[in-house]
Design an enzyme around this catalytic site. Structure first.
Site: not given
Length: 287
Positions: A140-142
């Protein structure tokens, strides 16, 4: 492919907002040059690549000009998403109104340079891991509000997807567990009381003792966080296929093979998105 991820209404809404941000009250460079010209003045450029890579973002690229110019710009593509491209290749021919081609150029390139870069980097990771039957997945490191495009690019590059958002799957991380005095058992119990039967439970573990506790709680997925390859091998043996084993932390293109050899099922890494270099694509004028 993963066309289901990019519904046309999602693309269109994103592109509209991006155009509004980029153009502001007008493209003063292009408008000043073209003010004496008719919108029918024809202009032709090739979309080319200056790097080897994996092409990604065709539908988004087209949407920029559809939203901006409707039928006044024509695009003829020579490749599709997922195709490998080589330095110097012509990817598409763009022709039509000079005004709209020049105004949309940078934004259209921004989308596909970023998406093609992620697809290219992901394929490098997955090509290494797949020899050992291991899947490389994103995290989820977007980029905020760009997640769907980044996840699509991961799929185009041959990678796999972790959860899309916080309601997609339970992930009990160290701080969740700390809230309950470090008890994985209590944390799993709490979530089971509240979640749907359709949701899986993943537990992050950085100690072998935590892995054993997560296993006792019948967690669906056990993440081995920042463990050494030796520790990972030991945990894989302890888990013995009673849960999906995911390795995370410290994953790079240099370490992915060593991790894949440990017998884990999944390798999750933010690197395939957060550290992917953009692919150098450009508009070259047809002289």
């Amino acid at each position: 492919m993963a066309k289901f991820l990019l519904n046309s209404f999602l693309i269109e809404e994103h592109v509209k907002n991006a155009l509004a941000e980029d153009i502001g009250y007008g493209d003063i460079s292009t408008d000043s040059i073209c003010c004496a010209l008719s919108d029918d003045v024809n202009f032709e450029v090739f979309l080319t690549t200056r790097n080897d890579g994996v092409f990604c973002g065709r539908d988004v690229f087209e949407a920029v000009f559809e939203v901006l110019a409707k039928d006044k710009v024509k695009i003829e593509f020579y490749c599709n998403d997922g195709d490998e491209i080589k330095k110097g290749d012509k990817i598409a021919k763009i022709s039509g109104s000079a005004r709209y081609i020049l105004t949309g150029e940078r934004l259209a390139l921004n989308y596909i340079q970023r998406m093609s870069g992620i697809a290219t980097f992901t394929r490098k990771f997955q090509n290494i891991a797949e020899k050992y039957g291991v899947r490389v997945v994103d995290t989820r490191k977007n980029t905020p509000n760009f997640r769907i495009f980044e996840k699509y690019a991961v799929k185009v590059g041959g990678g796999y997807l972790h959860r899309f958002n916080l309601c997609d799957c339970v992930m009990l991380k160290d701080n969740h567990i700390a809230l309950l005095g470090g008890s994985i058992k209590e944390a799993v119990k709490k979530v089971r009381e509240n979640i749907s039967h359709a949701h899986k439970i993943e537990v992050e573990c950085d100690k072998i003792s935590q892995v054993k506790e997560a296993l006792e709680c019948k967690a669906d997925i056990i993440m081995l966080d920042n463990m050494t390859p030796e520790q990972m091998k030991e945990c894989v043996n302890i888990i013995n296929k009673q849960a999906i084993v995911e390795a995370s932390g410290g994953v790079t293109i240099e370490t992915v093979e060593e991790i894949a050899k440990t017998g884990v099922d999944i390798i999750s890494t933010s690197a395939i998105v957060a550290k992917a270099p953009t692919l150098d694509l450009a508009f070259d004028y047809i002289d």
